[in-house]
Design a protein around this motif. Structure first.
Motif, PDB file in Angstrom:
ATOM      1  N   GLU A   1      67.430  48.070  19.152  1.00  0.00           N
ATOM      2  CA  GLU A   1      66.351  47.229  19.691  1.00  0.00           C
ATOM      3  C   GLU A   1      66.466  45.777  19.281  1.00  0.00           C
ATOM      4  O   GLU A   1      66.016  44.881  19.978  1.00  0.00           O
ATOM      5  N   VAL A   2      67.091  45.547  18.128  1.00  0.00           N
ATOM      6  CA  VAL A   2      67.283  44.158  17.700  1.00  0.00           C
ATOM      7  C   VAL A   2      68.219  43.444  18.675  1.00  0.00           C
ATOM      8  O   VAL A   2      67.962  42.322  19.112  1.00  0.00           O
ATOM      9  N   ALA A   3      69.309  44.122  19.011  1.00  0.00           N
ATOM     10  CA  ALA A   3      70.248  43.526  19.959  1.00  0.00           C
ATOM     11  C   ALA A   3      69.580  43.323  21.315  1.00  0.00           C
ATOM     12  O   ALA A   3      69.761  42.284  21.969  1.00  0.00           O
ATOM     13  N   ALA A   4      68.819  44.304  21.737  1.00  0.00           N
ATOM     14  CA  ALA A   4      68.132  44.199  23.025  1.00  0.00           C
ATOM     15  C   ALA A   4      67.201  42.991  23.031  1.00  0.00           C
ATOM     16  O   ALA A   4      67.188  42.205  23.983  1.00  0.00           O
ATOM     17  N   ALA A   5      66.467  42.820  21.947  1.00  0.00           N
ATOM     18  CA  ALA A   5      65.509  41.714  21.891  1.00  0.00           C
ATOM     19  C   ALA A   5      66.222  40.371  21.878  1.00  0.00           C
ATOM     20  O   ALA A   5      65.791  39.415  22.531  1.00  0.00           O
TER      21      ALA A   5
END
Lengths: 328, 328, 328, 328
Positions: C36-40
């Motif tokens: 989710e960090v990469a997605a954000a």
């Protein structure tokens, strides 16, 4: 079979002698050189005899001469050969003095013998093909010409002292190339020269780096660039630009090998110097001379071309010295 | 001065004769050909005499022979020359039949004479430089080799009938190149061939297009691609890839001229065919032969190289016919 | 304005997201990634929201998806997206298992949604131009194709373990290129592979160097060569030979700079890897997908192309393992 | 995040606006153009507002301006922007009149704002790499520079009338390149111009073909060649020669495709014009400007570079008109 004698058994003489020896329609009968050892060695390799100038020019079986001796002997040998009725192929320059060249050409004219000047670059397959494309109209009307000509290494200063200077000794080839490609005579010249390679060059009154602009009556422009030292080899390129496109002839390399490593992709430098780059041109220029004689045609480039290139060289020297354009 | 006689006064014979004539350390004494007119014409051009096989091989002053006659005469002439004690330079192939080649090499071995095979491409300056770079370690350990070899135009079908087929007549050069560059012998070969250029080729039992994979014991891979017709000229390229980089030798062109017009930027096609592309290689291979003899060294490539390339060619034909890889 | 969501926020995801963001006719609405960090982070850079798979596929404003997540998720996401009625652009491969791919394509067919596979090389300007020249007839009928494809450096062995092997992971691009250029399907394949770059590759059951021959029903031949390590950069070349000539597309370099020194003439190595070499291709493939959707045309290359290339990869693996040609 | 406004919504304005829009560290807030339709269209594409000069310069959130409006507005906009305390990126030329440029630079100096001039060629990856090699010492001391610069097609005569003439409008880029590469300022200039492309050019008092020689105090020589029409595309090459070698940057092509047929081997012409050739340079020059501002460094090339190139252009015009070299 056209029988030749040749004056000069040095480096360039060895090339011409080998080419005459291998030529189907020529025979090299005699070699003349002040250095009799050199003359004998070369004569031995090509099955010729050693001769004196008088003997060779008196030999009725010899129809043509190649003059490949030192520059200061050219004019005298041209005149003597002309008076003996021989067809003449003379290495450039005819002489370093314009007055002497003019006198010499008068003698040739009176004698009615053919005279070719060794502007070998016209016979380089790449430059000859470039000229043929221009003639065929591939680039349309010529608008600009750019000639790059760099020698691999500075000659000895001793040589430079009697060379006539960069413009007469080196750029004279490029002046001939320019005249050959421009399609009309230059009417103005501007030259800028520098001594960047070696301060010793300035000490003998010469320059080692120069650029020149030529302009013709119709406004066609030509750039020439010379350097006496290119560490990557003999850099000989010509580019001609016209309204329908551009044609250029680049350097030739010893091989087509290319190596790609982590450090980059490397290919050959140009051929080292004129012996390698112009080997074919030396063969072709003698071949063209022999063909012209066999057809009774005037060989090209002829005596006037030698004179015209020298005039440009003198004008370049004047322009450089006076810092202004010279009208031709 | 090494005295030669030469068998064969055809196209390739003319090249070898001229190169021997021009060589400083060689003399071409005699030409032998069933076509006496051709023999006389060539002999005249290079200052040799016309001779019979018997007479030439009996001449004690003749130390070496060049065999440039038709393929079906090679083996007999090799044996006769070997028994006469002559050093032998033979055009490829030694013979189309492996058994005959082996018998022939036995005779040569017994006679103790040197035998060189005319795999001229090893002497092409570009391929020779490529090999030198590999030897110098420029690309590290060789991992893959890719050889492209295309002739400009299909030879007459009549020629193909007696040629031995594409693998023995044409790709044999590439098999030699592969052996020379791989650094170890191939142990497996897979060949795929097609008839795409002319259906007449299939009618005489041959193919005109082929690709081959070779694999060595350590896993080095080699690709070869042949076509009998490349409309843009003689396409002769080699690429060698290793753990430190890649080296390749491309085609050579007649000139360096490039023309840019509205239609694109055009440069020369490759040289048209082997006479142009390999002119230097033909000179160099005879030179290497003469030097090897003068040093008492075995000339390279030698008889075994001729045999090994033929074995690969036969294996390729088998692989193509049977549709499976062949172990060597 | 076509609204997308994208699965995957890794390296290739970042490229697609930036290209969608900059595209005049597309909007990237949502990014989905297990990380989710990469997605954000990626969503922030391109003005998209972070979403879950369910939410994104349920969003009626989202018409199309880009699948750039890990290979093992492709098939499930294709099926889910198809069932949600979205147009699908999926990175290659669709899956490593042919049965799974076939099942997946069945779902897509039933759903009637468009599916494009990211064989980006078809969109490289040079390869696209090469194909256009073939289509225009510049080289006549295609007879041989030669594809060279080398990565700059071996990926981590951990990656190789789940990659599906060289043929499915790397050469699959070349199989697609071959199918795209040959003009007809291959009917036979022979593969030879080696482990030359790193013995660790063999330990994980893979190879790092391979050559393949493909043959079509009419006899057109194709060579492919792969290596996992080329120290000079990403080596991506294609050559197509036909009865009227040859067309090839070479590597692209970062600059046109050439340096000539005493050590030789050096120019740039190829671009380092796919991000540099295929930057334009990644833009162009999404552009073509968007155009196809806007016209209601089937996007190319489509699901069948993904399947067909995988079948060739599997056949290559079989051929290599069994040491014999495989009929297709 | 640096906030910009931009003056000018024309062709070059569209490029800068797209590059600012895509830049991670920049935001384009406002577009100003007398053509409000064009301003609105461009603003819409990049998410900016349409503004008036007064409003934009009064906006405290706008820290920097791009001036890409017509040449005759540059000086006024520079002054107004400087007085408003904005950092300025201005397309070349600052103005066609040296006095006006000097006055303008005074205002900038007083205001203490950074000013960059859009000599985009310094940011072309090839020319930037060439300069880096010189700085690294690859060619040693620079001795000669040769710059070739040809536009694909003559602009409308109407444009030429207000262009300031070939030297100020076109060769000014090459003067900047010369200054950037020579390593020292020229002290003498000789220019020769012609009207060869279209007689209409002479009718509006301009030339369309020109060559120039520059010389520095230490004797370094520079050749520049310009033509307003090259039918094969945008011809942009630089060659720098020194005592350790030569470095050159050639043209870039759309693809790497090469086709060999019976008619020769053809490859791509150069990119058609500046939009294609210098796409990366336009991105890089704004990026460098943004980086310089973020570091508080003076952006390069700066106002003085704009002035110095204009001085060379004026000197060239004088040299051409008076037919003599001009001391600088």
């Amino acid at each position: 079979m056209l029988r030749f004698c040749q004056f000069g058994a040095g480096r360039i003489g060895a090339i011409h002698a080998a080419n005459l020896h291998a030529h189907q329609d020529a025979a090299l009968a005699a070699i003349i050189d002040v250095d009799e050892v050199a003359a004998a060695a070369l004569a031995g390799r090509v099955g010729a005899r050693v001769a004196s100038t008088q003997e060779a020019l008196a030999d009725p079986e010899i129809e043509a001469v190649v003059i490949a001796s030192s520059t200061d002997t050219h004019a005298d040998l041209i005149e003597a050969s002309a008076r003996a009725g021989k067809a003449i192929f003379c290495e450039k320059p005819l002489d370093l003095d314009i007055g002497r060249v003019e006198a010499c050409l008068d003698v040739v004219r009176e004698a009615g013998v053919p005279l070719a000047v060794g502007f070998n670059r016209r016979f380089d397959p790449s430059f000859a093909a470039l000229r043929a494309r221009i003639d065929r109209g591939d680039v349309g009307r010529v608008e600009t010409v750019c000639i790059t000509s760099r020698d691999p290494a500075l000659p000895p200063l001793e040589y430079l002292k009697s060379s006539g200077g960069l413009f007469r000794d080196m750029m004279i080839h490029d002046f001939d190339m320019a005249r050959w490609l421009l399609g009309e005579e230059p009417v103005q010249l501007f030259a800028a020269g520098s001594c960047l390679v070696d301060p010793g060059v300035a000490e003998v009154g010469d320059i080692d780096t120069a650029v020149v602009i030529l302009k013709t009556a119709s406004g066609v422009l030509c750039q020439i660039s010379n350097s006496r030292r290119a560490v990557y080899g003999y850099d000989q390129r010509v580019e001609v630009f016209g309204d329908k496109g551009m044609v250029r002839a680049g350097n030739r390399t010893p091989t087509s090998v290319e190596t790609a490593t982590a450090d980059g992709t490397v290919h050959d430098n140009p051929h080292y110097f004129f012996l390698e780059r112009y080997a074919e041109a030396y063969r072709a220029e003698l071949d063209a001379f022999i063909i012209a004689l066999s057809k009774g045609a005037a060989p090209e480039p002829g005596g006037y071309d030698g004179l015209a290139a020298l005039r440009l060289a003198d004008a370049a020297w004047q322009s450089h010295r006076e810092g202004r354009p010279v009208d031709l």
